[in-house]
Write an enzyme that holds these catalytic residues in place. Sequence first.
Site, PDB file in Angstrom:
ATOM      1  N   PHE A  74       0.969  -1.339  -0.137  1.00 54.81           N
ATOM      2  CA  PHE A  74      -0.115  -0.230   0.062  1.00 54.81           C
ATOM      3  C   PHE A  74       1.119   1.588  -0.307  1.00 54.81           C
ATOM      4  O   PHE A  74       1.914   0.930   0.720  1.00 54.81           O
ATOM      5  CB  PHE A  74      -1.115   0.368   1.225  1.00 54.81           C
ATOM      6  CG  PHE A  74      -2.500  -0.915   1.247  1.00 54.81           C
ATOM      7  CD1 PHE A  74      -2.693  -1.202   0.197  1.00 54.81           C
ATOM      8  CD2 PHE A  74      -2.998  -0.867   2.795  1.00 54.81           C
ATOM      9  CE1 PHE A  74      -3.820  -2.412   0.392  1.00 54.81           C
ATOM     10  CE2 PHE A  74      -3.610  -1.983   2.022  1.00 54.81           C
ATOM     11  CZ  PHE A  74      -4.274  -2.540   0.683  1.00 54.81           C
ATOM     12  N   GLU A  75       0.860   2.778  -0.717  1.00 56.14           N
ATOM     13  CA  GLU A  75       0.712   3.177  -0.430  1.00 56.14           C
ATOM     14  C   GLU A  75       1.511   4.365   1.048  1.00 56.14           C
ATOM     15  O   GLU A  75       1.903   5.137   0.897  1.00 56.14           O
ATOM     16  CB  GLU A  75       0.454   4.134  -1.749  1.00 56.14           C
ATOM     17  CG  GLU A  75       1.031   5.690  -1.951  1.00 56.14           C
ATOM     18  CD  GLU A  75      -0.233   7.096  -2.680  1.00 56.14           C
ATOM     19  OE1 GLU A  75       0.260   8.437  -2.177  1.00 56.14           O
ATOM     20  OE2 GLU A  75      -0.985   6.477  -3.065  1.00 56.14           O
ATOM     21  N   GLY A  76       0.151   3.546   1.658  1.00 57.23           N
ATOM     22  CA  GLY A  76       0.558   4.987   3.139  1.00 57.23           C
ATOM     23  C   GLY A  76       1.652   3.743   3.273  1.00 57.23           C
ATOM     24  O   GLY A  76       1.930   4.255   4.693  1.00 57.23           O
TER      25      GLY A  76
END
Length: 277
Positions: A74-76
């Site tokens: 995930f980008e986060g």
Amino acid sequence: MTTDSALDAPARIQAPDALPAPDAPPAYTASELLAVMSARLLKEGQTVFAGVGIPLLAAILAQKTRAPGLTILFEGGVIGPFVEAGKLPPSTNEQRCTRRANMLVSITEVLLMLQRGYVDVGFMGGAQIDRFGNLNSSFIGDPAHPKIRLPGTGGGNDIASLADMIVAMKHEKRRFVEKVDFITSPGFLDGGDTRAQAGLPAGGMFRVVTDLGIMGFDAVTKAMTVLALHPGVTAQAIKANTGFDLPVPADAPVTEPPTELELSILRELDPQRLYTA
């Protein structure tokens, strides 16, 4: 980084004479079709940069059916998220994504993974796509006076610049345009070797999955072409819903419809039909 040659063409196809009767309604939604066909493109051992919605559903479906060793990123900053059935995260930055995940790192470290070639596939959607796979998720219309403002890039530009891309979206003429209003995430730019000339020698658009078919890109011109049609879809239908000349080979195969197992997994993951209605 995984190259295009290491990623299969549309998986599991059937002969055109195996199509269902024209009046037989499909037992699945367009969104379920997108998720299934996208999942079939993912392979064991890959690291996949997935967003919420169809990309995440497809990645989880791939894990549960054909690629248990697939790693979702995930980008986060979440690596290997644990997603409970019926509790799909509304954002890749939401804290529930971190519970029981394999690892949590910073966004900077995620981008460094991309830059160092540790991400095989990026998976996203967009409001517009053109013949060379450029994506627009910024705005529609004149940049000075846009008609519609969209969410913007997020990490989309980084992912599209550094990884092989799979795009899942509805096939409509207003989305498949001759030239996007703005390049949020680069595909093959103006075709040919223009992507490499712009300083992006790696990655590029791999597949575009829609509710009508599966598209790839010519090895030389980098222009979009149809690789397979979904059951019941004609060449005329796919051309009528595309805003540019999209070649459809006369012998284009037909994809195998979603199986009961694939659909049951998706419906268990998303019982409220937030993303698969």
